[in-house]
Design a protein around this motif. Structure first.
Motif, PDB file in Angstrom:
ATOM      1  N   TYR A 115      17.541  46.069  62.964  1.00  0.00           N
ATOM      2  CA  TYR A 115      18.078  47.425  63.034  1.00  0.00           C
ATOM      3  C   TYR A 115      18.147  47.878  64.491  1.00  0.00           C
ATOM      4  N   GLY A 116      17.125  47.495  65.267  1.00  0.00           N
ATOM      5  CA  GLY A 116      17.105  47.844  66.688  1.00  0.00           C
ATOM      6  C   GLY A 116      18.318  47.289  67.413  1.00  0.00           C
TER       7      GLY A 116
ATOM      8  N   ASN B 230      27.672  50.401  69.154  1.00  0.00           N
ATOM      9  CA  ASN B 230      28.468  51.374  68.414  1.00  0.00           C
ATOM     10  C   ASN B 230      29.202  50.762  67.235  1.00  0.00           C
TER      11      ASN B 230
ATOM     12  N   SER C 159      21.606  48.981  65.951  1.00  0.00           N
ATOM     13  CA  SER C 159      21.809  50.391  66.305  1.00  0.00           C
ATOM     14  C   SER C 159      22.112  50.558  67.797  1.00  0.00           C
ATOM     15  N   PHE C 160      21.900  49.495  68.573  1.00  0.00           N
ATOM     16  CA  PHE C 160      22.236  49.553  69.997  1.00  0.00           C
ATOM     17  C   PHE C 160      23.755  49.584  70.180  1.00  0.00           C
TER      18      PHE C 160
ATOM     19  N   LEU D   8      26.636  47.671  57.319  1.00  0.00           N
ATOM     20  CA  LEU D   8      25.431  46.866  57.137  1.00  0.00           C
ATOM     21  C   LEU D   8      24.547  47.576  56.120  1.00  0.00           C
TER      22      LEU D   8
ATOM     23  N   ILE E 298      20.413  43.722  55.502  1.00  0.00           N
ATOM     24  CA  ILE E 298      19.458  43.570  56.602  1.00  0.00           C
ATOM     25  C   ILE E 298      18.186  42.886  56.116  1.00  0.00           C
TER      26      ILE E 298
ATOM     27  N   PHE F  74      26.005  51.899  59.303  1.00  0.00           N
ATOM     28  CA  PHE F  74      24.953  51.744  58.300  1.00  0.00           C
ATOM     29  C   PHE F  74      25.275  52.487  57.011  1.00  0.00           C
TER      30      PHE F  74
ATOM     31  N   GLU G 261      12.841  43.360  60.131  1.00  0.00           N
ATOM     32  CA  GLU G 261      13.938  44.283  59.840  1.00  0.00           C
ATOM     33  C   GLU G 261      14.115  45.295  60.966  1.00  0.00           C
ATOM     34  N   SER G 262      12.992  45.714  61.554  1.00  0.00           N
ATOM     35  CA  SER G 262      13.086  46.707  62.622  1.00  0.00           C
ATOM     36  C   SER G 262      13.804  46.120  63.830  1.00  0.00           C
ATOM     37  N   LYS G 263      13.569  44.845  64.090  1.00  0.00           N
ATOM     38  CA  LYS G 263      14.253  44.186  65.216  1.00  0.00           C
ATOM     39  C   LYS G 263      15.762  44.158  64.967  1.00  0.00           C
TER      40      LYS G 263
END
Lengths: 157, 569
Positions: free
Chosen positions: A56-57, A63, A60-61, A36, A41, A67, A52-54
């Motif tokens: 990525y959140g 596996n 990143s949860f 990604l 993103i 990135f 974007e933070s959502k």
């Protein structure tokens, strides 16, 4: 295909998608690009109207999402129970030292990337590493050096 | 009505409430870490647990509805033991550097540990080691102190709709971060500081400039000039419990003089100046078919928000600098010349209820000749610390007038601190500029309340003006979408980033609820009602500066010093 064109394919498929399409969308992007990217993103954020933070959140949860662009040779090292007992921790340390990268990173020349996986279902071959889906059984420090040296040599030629 | 038993006492209540609401109404203070008034509960911290008879486990009171016949124990041994254990577990990974933490006595985690008598460390865990994020000019983040209550994430996403931060990673690696765990100055963060206001620990704090200010005050080569925003004086009056008969600004000026600031000016003055320029700009846009609605530009968080989220609307913003920056550029030009001081020798401090103002002062399009107009911005909180640092006994302070030249303000400029105030002040002057007469009733009561969205229509000369006032960027975003879809048409829109306007700013003292914010607004209205000069255009200092230096609103000098051509930041 260059990255942009690959991405356009995915974009077209999810033209009218809403936020609930986030995970399949990310999976498709990773399927096309191998990871990604930041640009991806940002685009997803605009398209699905999610921050974007959502995104990525969420990514990143899990596996499965990466990135960093994978190297030409993607090395997976098994850290399952059987491999652990047969010393996979030391193997990982050797790999890190040999490639000068940590797990989930890619070498500067783009040749190798390293990933720790939980079990590859080949416990009888422990400790095992998988290079571009090819299994290497019963590895040790010496064998690892050899595998990497061989790839580097082939690449030079 | 239903009845429940709380600590053996029968209480009557309505069934739609949560247990926590009932308890708080009864005057029982239940500690909470993740609960936010007016938001749906998340029930994640478990600090609010209570014991309910015949329930197998403890019940989180914030998210459990009250039912008829419940027998609730709020401080039984079992409850207290559970709460203390939760706290001890949270503290197990905490860095324990309270002595060196900027939050100190304002830290809710520290308060809870004192309240619950935590006196040992039963759980030893590896201390969190995480990089502090110090790259933003407004907000410092220290994730090692974060307890993952999620309040910052919610306020950023649900109230401001900025979504600069969220929970990332999983399990023990979970932390609050922006996308790719970048520093927040690279994210969509607009620096409003509302996250700081809700953070129960020292994980989020403003970037402090106290040391720089102290250094300047002790440097004899520097002429230290200070300005303070209208919101600061009424807040200080509230925090220091000043007599309601005294003029808070005069006491504040006295304090600042005592601290050793050489010249004390008021942002209220440049607020009047903003009004002169902004209402002239509005009239120009109305007459020449310029971009409407015109948006106010005093709230730096809002300006940043438009640039980041609705860049196509940037030209709808008024080109006026904010009052802070207007005074900044005047002090280092007009005032420096008149006092024969080299502008490099001036150190200009601004005391603001705001953290975004710290970033505003660093904006590249607001520099004059590569130099900052404002050298340091302190929040109201930092200013309260400065009072303590100087050991000032407030009761013994003599009131003092602000320094003239740039000191006088009308009460219209003062109103800037409350949501709706800029609009009210601007309409007063616009009315005068269009019709040549003052409004008969200068108070516009429809704009004087704490509602998120207010609007009014007004006939001024030949113009039927429709104006709107909103605060909170979520509300602003809704309005922008309506305007974009063509559902609503306005001539002039005031937007303030923070709840209630600057009086509820991200740089204000902690622990203010709606009631306190309302009190601050009322204090401003009181000042307005008893002041003689209630119109920006009647302010003598304003008249003088136009006569002596600026010429006329929107003139050449004004454009040079008071307006900005915004560039991408």
């Amino acid at each position: 295909m260059i990255e942009k064109e690959k991405f356009a394919v995915v974009k077209n498929k999810y033209k009218n998608a809403g936020p609930d399409a986030l995970i399949p969308l990310l999976q498709d992007i990773q399927g096309e690009l191998g990871y990604l990217s930041r640009e991806a993103i940002t685009e997803v954020s605009k398209g699905l109207k999610l921050s974007e933070s959502k995104i990525y959140g969420v990514a990143s949860f899990y596996n499965q999402f990466k990135f960093n662009p994978p190297g030409k040779y993607h090395i997976q090292i098994c850290r399952g129970t059987a491999c652990h007992i047969k010393g996979s921790k030391t193997i990982l340390e050797h790999l890190e030292r040999e490639l000068k990268i940590a797990p989930d990173q890619t070498t500067k020349d783009g040749l190798f990337s390293l990933e720790v996986v939980s079990c590859v279902g080949a416990c009888s071959l422990a400790p095992v590493i998988v290079v571009n889906n090819k299994f290497h059984a019963d590895v040790d420090k010496k064998k690892i050096k050899k595998i990497i040296k061989k790839i580097r040599k082939e690449e030079l030629e | 009505m239903i009845s429940v038993k709380i600590n053996h006492k029968t209480v009557k209540t309505t069934p739609e409430k949560t247990i926590l609401e009932v308890l708080r109404k009864e005057g029982i203070d239940i500690p909470t870490l993740c609960h936010m008034q007016g938001f749906p509960p998340t029930g994640s911290c478990r600090m609010c647990v209570v014991e309910v008879k015949d329930f197998p486990g403890l019940v989180p009171s914030c998210s459990y509805p009250v039912r008829a016949g419940m027998e609730i124990q709020t401080h039984s041994n079992r409850v207290l033991e559970a709460r203390r254990t939760i706290l001890e577990l949270l503290l197990a990974t905490h860095p324990d550097d309270c002595l060196y933490c900027g939050k100190k006595e304002d830290c809710y985690l520290l308060e809870l540990s004192s309240r619950m008598n935590v006196d040992r460390r039963p759980y030893r865990a590896v201390k969190k080691e995480m990089k502090r994020d110090i790259a933003s000019n407004s907000i410092i983040r220290d994730n090692a102190k974060c307890i993952l209550c999620g309040k910052c994430v919610r306020i950023c996403e649900e109230v401001q709709q900025v979504g600069a931060i969220d929970f990332v990673n999983r399990g023990a690696d979970t932390c609050v971060a922006s996308a790719f765990e970048d520093s927040i100055n690279l994210s969509t963060c607009i620096g409003c500081g509302q996250c700081i206001m809700v953070c129960p620990t020292g994980a989020l704090q403003e970037k402090s400039y106290l040391n720089e200010v102290m250094e300047a005050l002790n440097n004899p080569a520097k002429t230290v000039v200070v300005q303070n925003a209208p919101a600061v004086s009424v807040t200080i009056a509230q925090e220091l419990d000043l007599d309601s008969q005294v003029e808070p600004q005069a006491v504040l000026t006295g304090i600042l003089k005592k601290m050793g600031f050489d010249y004390v000016f008021e942002t209220g003055f440049s607020a009047d100046l903003t009004i002169m320029e902004e209402s002239s700009e509005l009239i120009e846009r109305l007459q020449q078919g310029g971009k409407l609605p015109m948006f106010t530009s005093c709230s730096p968080g809002w300006v940043d928000y438009v640039e980041k989220f609705h860049p196509e609307l940037r030209d709808y913003l008024s080109s006026c600098k904010s009052p802070q920056q207007m005074l900044g550029s005047l002090v280092k030009t007009f005032w420096a010349e008149s006092q024969k001081i080299n502008h490099d020798d001036i150190f200009h401090v601004a005391i603001m209820p705001c953290t975004a103002k710290k970033s505003e002062a660093e904006r590249s399009d607001l520099l004059t000749g590569g130099n900052k107009d404002i050298d340091a911005v302190l929040t109201t909180r930092e200013f309260l610390k400065l009072i303590k640092l100087h050991g000032i006994e407030v009761e013994k302070i003599e009131s003092s007038p602000a320094d003239t030249l740039l000191g006088k303000h009308s009460s219209a400029g003062k109103l800037f601190a409350a949501s709706g105030g800029v609009m009210e002040a601007a309409l007063r002057t616009a009315h005068y500029l269009i019709t040549g007469k003052n409004m008969e009733e200068p108070e516009i009561s429809t704009l004087r309340n704490l509602r998120e969205h207010k609007e009014t229509e007004l006939k001024v000369g030949n113009y039927d003006l429709k104006v709107a006032v909103v605060y909170g960027l979520g509300a602003a975003n809704k309005l922008l979408e309506e305007i974009k879809r063509g559902e609503e048409k306005y001539d002039f829109v005031e937007v303030m980033t923070c709840p209630g306007g600057c009086v509820g700013g991200g740089g204000q003292p902690f622990g203010a609820d709606q009631e306190k914010i309302r009190e601050r607004m009322e204090a401003l209205y009181k000042i307005d009602s008893r002041q003689k000069v209630r119109f920006s255009h009647e302010n003598e200092s304003i008249k003088n500066i136009y006569a002596e230096f600026l010429g006329k609103p929107l003139g050449k000098k004004s454009h040079e010093l008071l307006h900005v051509r915004r560039t991408n930041q």
